[in-house]
Scaffold this motif. Sequence first.
Motif, mmCIF file in Angstrom:
data_model
loop_
_atom_site.group_PDB
_atom_site.id
_atom_site.type_symbol
_atom_site.label_atom_id
_atom_site.label_comp_id
_atom_site.label_asym_id
_atom_site.label_seq_id
_atom_site.Cartn_x
_atom_site.Cartn_y
_atom_site.Cartn_z
ATOM 1 N N GLU A 248 0.831 -1.211 0.000
ATOM 2 C CA GLU A 248 0.000 0.000 0.000
ATOM 3 C C GLU A 248 0.859 1.252 0.000
ATOM 4 O OE1 GLU A 248 -2.276 3.393 1.054
ATOM 5 O OE2 GLU A 248 -0.610 2.617 2.235
ATOM 6 N N ARG A 249 1.898 1.265 0.829
ATOM 7 C CA ARG A 249 2.745 2.455 0.938
ATOM 8 C C ARG A 249 3.534 2.713 -0.340
ATOM 9 N NH1 ARG A 249 6.344 0.880 4.921
ATOM 10 N NH2 ARG A 249 5.246 -1.027 5.509
ATOM 11 N N LEU A 250 4.023 1.653 -0.960
ATOM 12 C CA LEU A 250 4.788 1.814 -2.202
ATOM 13 C C LEU A 250 3.901 2.295 -3.347
ATOM 14 C CD1 LEU A 250 7.039 -1.382 -2.049
ATOM 15 C CD2 LEU A 250 7.720 0.978 -1.567
ATOM 16 N N TYR A 251 2.710 1.710 -3.447
ATOM 17 C CA TYR A 251 1.800 2.115 -4.524
ATOM 18 C C TYR A 251 1.247 3.517 -4.299
ATOM 19 C CZ TYR A 251 1.557 -2.365 -7.007
ATOM 20 O OH TYR A 251 1.845 -3.474 -7.759
ATOM 21 N N ARG A 252 1.025 3.889 -3.044
ATOM 22 C CA ARG A 252 0.506 5.233 -2.776
ATOM 23 C C ARG A 252 1.505 6.285 -3.242
ATOM 24 N NH1 ARG A 252 -2.671 7.641 2.448
ATOM 25 N NH2 ARG A 252 -3.650 5.580 2.309
ATOM 26 N N GLU A 253 2.782 6.013 -3.064
ATOM 27 C CA GLU A 253 3.815 6.941 -3.539
ATOM 28 C C GLU A 253 3.740 7.138 -5.053
ATOM 29 O OE1 GLU A 253 7.678 5.737 -2.335
ATOM 30 O OE2 GLU A 253 7.308 6.046 -0.188
ATOM 31 N N GLN A 254 3.251 6.111 -5.759
ATOM 32 C CA GLN A 254 3.110 6.204 -7.216
ATOM 33 C C GLN A 254 1.816 6.877 -7.636
ATOM 34 O OE1 GLN A 254 5.003 1.735 -7.842
ATOM 35 N NE2 GLN A 254 3.471 2.433 -9.263
ATOM 36 N N GLY A 255 0.901 7.098 -6.680
ATOM 37 C CA GLY A 255 -0.383 7.699 -7.001
ATOM 38 C C GLY A 255 -1.456 6.693 -7.356
ATOM 39 N N VAL A 256 -1.232 5.418 -7.041
ATOM 40 C CA VAL A 256 -2.217 4.371 -7.327
ATOM 41 C C VAL A 256 -3.372 4.445 -6.327
ATOM 42 C CG1 VAL A 256 -2.577 1.849 -7.364
ATOM 43 C CG2 VAL A 256 -0.519 2.841 -8.380
ATOM 44 N N ASP A 257 -4.568 4.102 -6.767
ATOM 45 C CA ASP A 257 -5.753 4.061 -5.903
ATOM 46 C C ASP A 257 -5.644 2.841 -4.986
ATOM 47 O OD1 ASP A 257 -8.244 3.941 -4.709
ATOM 48 O OD2 ASP A 257 -9.321 3.416 -6.553
ATOM 49 N N THR A 258 -5.010 3.016 -3.838
ATOM 50 C CA THR A 258 -4.740 1.880 -2.956
ATOM 51 C C THR A 258 -5.988 1.404 -2.206
ATOM 52 O OG1 THR A 258 -3.982 3.404 -1.220
ATOM 53 C CG2 THR A 258 -2.311 2.438 -2.657
ATOM 54 N N ARG A 259 -6.992 2.246 -2.098
ATOM 55 C CA ARG A 259 -8.228 1.789 -1.457
ATOM 56 C C ARG A 259 -8.871 0.681 -2.278
ATOM 57 N NH1 ARG A 259 -13.413 5.657 -0.736
ATOM 58 N NH2 ARG A 259 -14.799 4.041 -1.470
#
Length: 286
Positions: A248-259
């Motif tokens: 979640e943390r890695l993808y959030r840094e990329q701007g991915v919709d982690t929810r």
Amino acid sequence: MSVTVNEWMLKYEAIVLNRLAIGEIKPKTWGDYKRLIRFCSATWGEKPLDALSISEITAGVKYKAESAPFAARRLRINLSNMFLEAQREGVIPPGHNPALLSRPLLTAVKTERLLFNEWLLIFKAASYCAPDYFQRAMLLAIMTGQRRADIAKMHSSHIRDGYLHIDQQKTAERIALPLTLRLVSLGCTLGEVVDMCPSDGWLIQKNGKPVHLWSLTRWFQKCRESAGIEPGFGKMPPSFREQRSLSERLYREQGVDTRTLLGHKYQQMTDGYNDIRGKDYRRLKI
């Protein structure tokens, strides 16, 4: 005439089973309510329901917390629902809900978060001290952000139209992740990881059969220990499930919709996974 706790539990069980039958609650939630019913019957069985006090509820929840603090938090919440249903059925006076007024439990999370550099060390250790399937399990865990049970049941038949389809076991949420999903930190796509897995059958398998969940936990522990990763004072070392938070943390840094990635209904749930629990610094981007 007052109704005893045991008498109300019989009726309450029927109410909860009906909620399960119509899909209002999930099977896992039904399991929580079954444990609540057993606890109430064992603790206050023949006591009148309307005579239960705030102090008795607090004492019961505290007793549960001695062995299972997080289960005790859930117990308090479900007790409140139990009293609410009793009010609706006219078994107790309106407003009588000692669980709602009992003192909330404060529980400290002791498990440390997993950092990406630690993940890399564990992944490297897996190449020489774990079965072949375990590295693929780690890759799927960090690439998809899914729970252990959902990773273990991923199957080649779940890949359709360029997506990996997942029916989450815990919540029954249904999500589809594109095979083009790329994790920049790892430098690969979900499709590339899937290509490393068996093309016909379970993506994580041993001798043609899906692996047991305990094996994922066990091998992660062995590889973590082999990599020399130790927790801080008073903390528990990260387990296999911590890859979900790391993803979640890695993808959030990329701007991915982690929810959507994690299958959460509410952003607050996802934000809990983004909490690094003091393990590292949060770096300001400019």
